[in-house]
Scaffold this motif. Structure first.
Motif, short mmCIF file in Angstrom:
data_model
loop_
_atom_site.label_atom_id
_atom_site.label_comp_id
_atom_site.label_asym_id
_atom_site.label_seq_id
_atom_site.Cartn_x
_atom_site.Cartn_y
_atom_site.Cartn_z
N ARG A 208 108.35 104.31 -21.79
CA ARG A 208 109.65 104.53 -21.16
C ARG A 208 110.19 105.92 -21.47
O ARG A 208 110.75 106.60 -20.62
CB ARG A 208 110.66 103.46 -21.62
CG ARG A 208 110.52 102.15 -20.89
CD ARG A 208 111.47 101.09 -21.44
NE ARG A 208 111.58 99.98 -20.51
CZ ARG A 208 110.65 99.07 -20.29
NH1 ARG A 208 109.52 99.14 -20.99
NH2 ARG A 208 110.82 98.12 -19.41
N LEU A 209 110.03 106.34 -22.72
CA LEU A 209 110.50 107.67 -23.11
C LEU A 209 109.66 108.76 -22.48
O LEU A 209 110.20 109.74 -21.93
CB LEU A 209 110.47 107.79 -24.64
CG LEU A 209 110.89 109.12 -25.23
CD1 LEU A 209 112.30 109.50 -24.81
CD2 LEU A 209 110.76 109.11 -26.75
N LEU A 210 108.34 108.64 -22.53
CA LEU A 210 107.47 109.67 -21.97
C LEU A 210 107.64 109.79 -20.46
O LEU A 210 107.57 110.89 -19.91
CB LEU A 210 106.01 109.35 -22.30
CG LEU A 210 105.58 109.53 -23.75
CD1 LEU A 210 104.16 109.02 -23.94
CD2 LEU A 210 105.69 110.99 -24.18
N VAL B 152 105.80 98.68 -29.33
CA VAL B 152 106.04 100.11 -29.51
C VAL B 152 105.57 100.88 -28.29
O VAL B 152 106.24 101.81 -27.83
CB VAL B 152 105.33 100.62 -30.79
CG1 VAL B 152 105.48 102.14 -30.91
CG2 VAL B 152 105.90 99.94 -32.03
N GLY B 153 104.43 100.50 -27.73
CA GLY B 153 103.89 101.21 -26.58
C GLY B 153 104.80 101.22 -25.39
O GLY B 153 104.97 102.25 -24.72
N ALA B 154 105.42 100.09 -25.08
CA ALA B 154 106.32 100.02 -23.92
C ALA B 154 107.54 100.91 -24.12
O ALA B 154 107.99 101.59 -23.19
CB ALA B 154 106.75 98.57 -23.69
N ASN B 155 108.07 100.93 -25.33
CA ASN B 155 109.20 101.80 -25.62
C ASN B 155 108.80 103.27 -25.52
O ASN B 155 109.55 104.10 -25.01
CB ASN B 155 109.77 101.49 -27.01
CG ASN B 155 110.68 100.26 -27.02
OD1 ASN B 155 111.83 100.32 -26.63
ND2 ASN B 155 110.13 99.14 -27.45
N VAL C 297 108.39 101.03 -14.78
CA VAL C 297 108.08 102.28 -15.47
C VAL C 297 106.92 102.96 -14.74
O VAL C 297 105.88 102.35 -14.52
CB VAL C 297 107.70 102.02 -16.95
CG1 VAL C 297 107.47 103.34 -17.68
CG2 VAL C 297 108.77 101.20 -17.64
N PRO C 298 107.08 104.23 -14.34
CA PRO C 298 106.04 104.91 -13.56
C PRO C 298 104.85 105.33 -14.40
O PRO C 298 104.71 106.50 -14.80
CB PRO C 298 106.78 106.12 -12.98
CG PRO C 298 107.85 106.41 -13.97
CD PRO C 298 108.28 105.08 -14.52
N VAL C 299 103.97 104.37 -14.71
CA VAL C 299 102.78 104.64 -15.49
C VAL C 299 101.56 104.06 -14.76
O VAL C 299 101.68 103.14 -13.95
CB VAL C 299 102.86 104.05 -16.91
CG1 VAL C 299 104.00 104.68 -17.70
CG2 VAL C 299 103.04 102.53 -16.86
N VAL D 20 109.58 106.02 -31.68
CA VAL D 20 108.88 106.57 -30.52
C VAL D 20 109.33 108.00 -30.21
O VAL D 20 108.57 108.75 -29.58
CB VAL D 20 109.05 105.66 -29.27
CG1 VAL D 20 108.47 104.28 -29.54
CG2 VAL D 20 110.48 105.58 -28.80
N GLU D 21 110.50 108.37 -30.65
CA GLU D 21 110.90 109.78 -30.49
C GLU D 21 109.95 110.69 -31.26
O GLU D 21 109.52 111.73 -30.75
CB GLU D 21 112.34 109.99 -30.95
CG GLU D 21 112.80 111.45 -30.80
CD GLU D 21 114.19 111.71 -31.32
OE1 GLU D 21 114.51 112.90 -31.55
OE2 GLU D 21 114.96 110.74 -31.50
N VAL D 22 109.61 110.28 -32.47
CA VAL D 22 108.67 111.07 -33.27
C VAL D 22 107.29 111.09 -32.61
O VAL D 22 106.65 112.15 -32.50
CB VAL D 22 108.57 110.50 -34.70
CG1 VAL D 22 107.46 111.20 -35.48
CG2 VAL D 22 109.90 110.67 -35.42
#
Length: 329
Positions: free
Chosen positions: A18-20, A12-15, A45-47, A215-217
């Motif tokens: 990506r969204l954030l 869930v964290g990786a998804n 992913v830029p984290v 992850v949208e929520v």
């Protein structure tokens, strides 16, 4: 805006990262000890990744300095009976550490809880104000973590929301755990041509939520810095295991062999959660049809070396992917 994601290298964290990372002016920091997460989940992913346990208070405090929100996904799931104490340390003591740091830096907490906290309560669908009767040590730990979060909310004014996850599935979820989640386990077996292992008669009902909807929520909650108490993350489709296998068989175009085994101890037969609160707080979140979610999961899993066996028929996409998600007949 700085958002910290504990367990950000997991499924869930990786998804979520990506969204954030696609949001303008959002800095994403990941704290993960990589005990179950994988750095390759975040490739490209830029984290800012901090390899550390949430139980290491100093490292956690440094990572969260200046954060507006902390999305707390880091957790331990018992793969064996001897893991109960470890799960308690991570899921309860670790959550307490996150809450304490959040209080220090004035960050909101988005907490990943579980629909398993309802346990043996027979009421269906299950609303957030029901009595929780955990049936497993994992569920009891999640309820304890929630209780600490709401105590910090009441005592210290900490903004927090605890999302009670249903069965979540999709890309970046691997079937290689000792007790893998139901969707990746069934999809991987089907792609290899192995029998699909079902514990019990397969009529147990699960609310299958595609990870993109979940992850949208989470992202909206983190960005809004809301404080909404307990919220069912019920943005999926109530489906029995047998119905899931039927859809999978239709998509792959062949009959799938099934091997029934004894039901698991402590498993709650039907898990259906009320979606009224999450729909009110986060209107417009798409409830992906199970057919479309499975197609996307199959395509991703086929792309992962070593997960599938010989080449199989590519699944057909549903003819109406935007249709509202409902129960299959």
């Amino acid at each position: 805006m700085k958002i910290v994601v504990t367990g950000g290298a997991g499924f869930v964290g990786a998804n979520l990262c990506r969204l954030l990372a696609r949001q303008a002016d959002v800095e994403v920091v990941v704290v993960d000890d990589l005990s179950s997460g994988r750095l390759e989940h975040l490739h490209g992913v830029p984290v800012d990744v901090r390899v550390a346990s949430i139980l290491h208070r100093d490292a956690l405090r440094r990572a969260c300095d200046g954060a507006s929100s902390i999305v707390h996904l880091a957790a331990a799931v018992p793969d064996a009976d001897g893991a109960v104490w470890h799960c308690h340390d991570v899921n309860v003591t670790g959550t307490l550490a996150v809450l304490d740091v959040a209080r220090d830096v004035d960050a909101q907490v988005v907490l990943a809880s579980s629909s398993s906290v309802y346990g043996y309560n027979p009421t269906r669908p299950r609303s957030e104000d029901l009595l929780c009767l955990p049936a497993t040590p994992f569920a009891a730990g999640k309820l304890a973590a929630e209780s600490y979060a709401f105590a910090y909310r009441s005592w210290y004014g900490l903004r927090c929301t605890a999302f009670r996850f249903s069965t979540t599935y999709g890309p970046w979820q691997y079937p290689d755990r000792a007790r893998p989640a139901v969707v990746p386990a069934l999809v991987a077996a089907a792609l290899r041509g192995d029998p699909l292992v079902v514990h019990g008669d397969g009529e147990q009902r699960r609310e299958l939520t595609f990870v993109e909807s979940a992850v949208e929520v989470l992202a909206r909650s983190a960005l809004q810095r809301s404080s909404d108490g307990a919220v069912n993350l019920a943005v999926g489709a109530p489906t029995t295991i047998n119905e899931l296998i039927t859809v999978l068989s239709d998509l792959l175009g062949r009959r799938l062999a099934v091997e029934h085994r004894a039901a698991r101890a402590g498993e709650v037969r039907h898990c259906e959660s009320s979606a009224a609160r999450v729909q009110r707080l986060f209107p417009g979140v798409r409830r992906l049809p199970i057919e479309e979610g499975l197609v996307r999961t199959i395509v991703w899993m086929e792309s992962q070396a070593g997960v599938s066996g010989a080449s199989r028929r590519t699944p057909s996409r549903p003819s109406s992917p935007s249709a509202p998600c409902g129960r299959r007949p």
